[in-house]
Design an enzyme around this catalytic site. Structure first.
Site, PDB file in Angstrom:
ATOM      1  N   GLU A   5       3.691  -3.938  12.479  1.00  0.00           N
ATOM      2  CA  GLU A   5       2.660  -2.910  12.288  1.00  0.00           C
ATOM      3  C   GLU A   5       1.562  -3.559  11.471  1.00  0.00           C
ATOM      4  O   GLU A   5       1.749  -3.884  10.303  1.00  0.00           O
ATOM      5  CB  GLU A   5       3.278  -1.698  11.581  1.00  0.00           C
ATOM      6  CG  GLU A   5       2.465  -0.441  11.803  1.00  0.00           C
ATOM      7  CD  GLU A   5       1.441  -0.251  10.707  1.00  0.00           C
ATOM      8  OE1 GLU A   5       0.313  -0.774  10.866  1.00  0.00           O
ATOM      9  OE2 GLU A   5       1.775   0.397   9.710  1.00  0.00           O
ATOM     10  N   GLU A  20       8.330   2.802  14.575  1.00  0.00           N
ATOM     11  CA  GLU A  20       9.169   3.277  13.483  1.00  0.00           C
ATOM     12  C   GLU A  20       8.906   4.770  13.322  1.00  0.00           C
ATOM     13  O   GLU A  20       8.021   5.321  13.964  1.00  0.00           O
ATOM     14  CB  GLU A  20       8.867   2.486  12.202  1.00  0.00           C
ATOM     15  CG  GLU A  20       9.347   1.038  12.336  1.00  0.00           C
ATOM     16  CD  GLU A  20       9.180   0.182  11.106  1.00  0.00           C
ATOM     17  OE1 GLU A  20       8.364   0.513  10.243  1.00  0.00           O
ATOM     18  OE2 GLU A  20       9.879  -0.853  11.018  1.00  0.00           O
ATOM     19  N   CYS A  77      -2.983   1.581   6.604  1.00  0.00           N
ATOM     20  CA  CYS A  77      -3.044   1.009   7.958  1.00  0.00           C
ATOM     21  C   CYS A  77      -3.699   1.992   8.911  1.00  0.00           C
ATOM     22  O   CYS A  77      -4.466   1.622   9.781  1.00  0.00           O
ATOM     23  CB  CYS A  77      -1.648   0.710   8.489  1.00  0.00           C
ATOM     24  SG  CYS A  77      -0.609  -0.103   7.300  1.00  0.00           S
ATOM     25  N   ASN A  89       0.794  -1.237   0.000  1.00  0.00           N
ATOM     26  CA  ASN A  89       0.000   0.000   0.000  1.00  0.00           C
ATOM     27  C   ASN A  89       0.824   1.284   0.000  1.00  0.00           C
ATOM     28  O   ASN A  89       0.437   2.263  -0.617  1.00  0.00           O
ATOM     29  CB  ASN A  89      -1.019  -0.014   1.140  1.00  0.00           C
ATOM     30  CG  ASN A  89      -0.392  -0.177   2.494  1.00  0.00           C
ATOM     31  OD1 ASN A  89       0.766  -0.570   2.606  1.00  0.00           O
ATOM     32  ND2 ASN A  89      -1.130   0.109   3.535  1.00  0.00           N
TER      33      ASN A  89
END
Ligand code: ADP
Length: 484
Positions: free
Chosen positions: A255, A464, A289, A157
């Site tokens: 994640e 991150e 996300c 994505n």
């Protein structure tokens, strides 16, 4: 067949500074989601290629890369950032063709990758250990060292952004990276390797093995020579990765997506909030996300917010990435089916509005008109599961406590937005919400590379982005010297 004009060879793996054909001699098709056409092919990397990549990374650490001083790593990353900036439009076009992302959004990803390279390039030589006051006769200090070989398994994505926040940070700390991009979106990862090569990144520091998740991905996850895994993707695969990492007893950063809410209180500045409420749900066709897929609204303004969002939805235009409309196609036929299946059973809810697929959009493209859904109960699957498509649900609440309970009422916890003019309330709610990031009177804050990002609960763990990533991609060693 649309011609792909590339500055690299997409059919090669990048291993130990060399462009090599996959050991198995097999290839995977590249589909343009805007048309459904096959526009080229990529390597189908497998266990043997992963084996070679891990060995090359280890050799890099033992050789020139391992000896490259921090400031020099910074210079290389900075040069790579400049090279990305020089190719922003080209990278955007490649990404648009590969994943169906409208050009402006793809361009923003390329600019973000350049920012990561600048940020981590500048940070390389500013991460330091400490001296620790201790017993008489001792001097104690800490060293921040790389893990060694870091594995990076990324989704389709936001390839450029995720390479930026994960691979770039790992390189900044002196790790040697093996990157396995998603089979649906390998082109910008391979472009990144070409840019690294041209910028003079020593051999073995970065290795890219395109391929399938259950082949190249699984081989990388299980490899005993890998010292850290960073994974962004689905919950189901995240669980597999964590299990495999447990076997080798290595740290993982996961994640895994979310069901991120925006809470709209009765005193919100709606004119400011409205564009964020919708954009956060339809950006990248909702395949994000941190997409905001739940809009929780105080009952007194529910109908008003729903209608104003509906107005925006009716104006949304969906079409080929290259036409740069509001929304592009979904990445694949499979994704289109998954989202369509969610919409086939609204669980008592109803469609408040939909966008429109433009006439003339290629019939083979994976288009889906964005859907705004109302009347769904908070425990319905539309309000609980990550849909990964342009679908938002609007749910009313009666007071702050209910708003927070509903916000926290899924297994995820990645991002939240809070809209209210009451400063005390926004800060109280920010504390009460269980997520990795909370945005007050905004959503996403422009995606700044400086802002630590990650989840709680089933959204994953580890951070991150920002300086925090550099701690995650390094290990602290304590040295205690007795000198009398
Ligand atoms: P999505 O469902 O959004 O495609 P995935 O979690 O399946 O997300 O994919 C994210 C990344 O994980 C991709 O690079 C994919 O190839 C990889 N992957 C998929 N299955 C596995 C697996 N069994 N082991 C390791 N990596 C995998």
């Amino acid at each position: 067949m649309t011609k792909l004009d590339l500055f690299f060879d997409p059919t090669r793996c990048f291993i130990g500074g060399k462009w090599v054909a996959p050991a198995g001699g097999e290839y995977l098709p590249i589909e343009n989601p805007s048309t459904g056409e096959t526009i080229g092919e990529i390597a189908r990397g497998q266990a043997a290629d992963v084996e070679a990549a891990v060995a090359a990374a280890q050799a890099g650490l033992a050789g020139a890369w391992g000896k490259t001083p921090a400031f020099e790593r910074g210079r290389i990353l900075t040069r790579m950032g400049q090279a990305v900036l020089a190719r922003v439009d080209e990278l955007a076009r490649i990404e648009a063709m590969d994943v169906g992302k409208p050009l402006k959004q793809a361009r923003a990803d390329a600019v973000a990758l350049a920012r990561y390279l600048e940020f981590y390039g500048g940070a390389c030589d500013k991460i330091m250990g400490e001296t620790i006051p201790y017993l008489d006769g001792y001097t104690v200090y800490t060293l921040r060292e790389p893990h060694g070989v870091t594995g990076h398994i990324i989704p389709w994505n936001y390839p450029m952004q995720i390479i930026g926040r994960s691979v770039t940070a790992a390189l900044a700390m002196g790790n040697a990276a093996v990157l396995k991009p998603a089979e649906e979106a390998c082109l910008t990862a391979i472009a990144f390797a070409k840019i690294a090569e041209e910028a003079g990144l020593p051999a073995g520091a970065l290795n890219v093995v395109p391929g399938l998740g259950e082949e190249a991905g699984a081989a990388l996850t299980a490899h005993p020579g890998v010292n850290h895994i960073s994974f962004t993707g689905s919950l189901a695969v995240g669980e597999l990765i964590q299990r495999a990492a447990a076997k080798n007893v290595i740290p993982v950063t996961l994640e895994l997506g979310g069901k991120s809410p925006q809470l709209v209180f009765e005193d919100a500045d709606l004119d400011r909030a409205l564009p964020f409420l919708v954009n956060a749900g339809i950006q990248n066709a909702g395949q994000t996300c941190s997409a905001s897929s739940r809009i929780l609204v105080h009952r007194s303004i529910h109908d008003q917010v729903l209608e104003r969002m509906a107005e925006r939805y009716r104006a949304l235009r969906v079409g080929p990435a290259i036409d740069d409309l509001d929304v592009g196609p979904l990445v694949s036929g499979r994704q289109q089916e998954i989202v369509g299946e969610f919409l086939s059973d609204l669980g008592g809810g109803e469609i408040a509005a939909r966008g429109e697929v433009v006439s003339g959009a290629p019939t083979g493209g994976h288009y889906l008109a964005p859907a705004l859904v109302s009347g769904v109960k908070p425990d319905n699957r539309l309000a609980q599961d990550e849909i990964f498509g342009p679908v938002q649900v609007v749910i009313p609440f009666d007071d702050e406590a209910e708003a927070v309970a509903t916000a926290n009422g899924t297994e995820f916890g990645l991002v939240a937005g809070v809209w209210s003019r009451d400063g005390g309330r926004t800060m109280r709610v920010a504390k009460a919400i269980r997520t990795g990031q909370v945005f007050l009177n905004n959503y996403g804050a422009g995606g700044g590379v400086e802002l630590p990002f990650g989840g709680v609960g089933k959204s994953g763990h580890g951070r991150e982005k920002g300086f925090e990533a550099l701690y995650g991609f390094s290990v602290l060693k304590t040295v205690a010297a007795w000198h009398g």
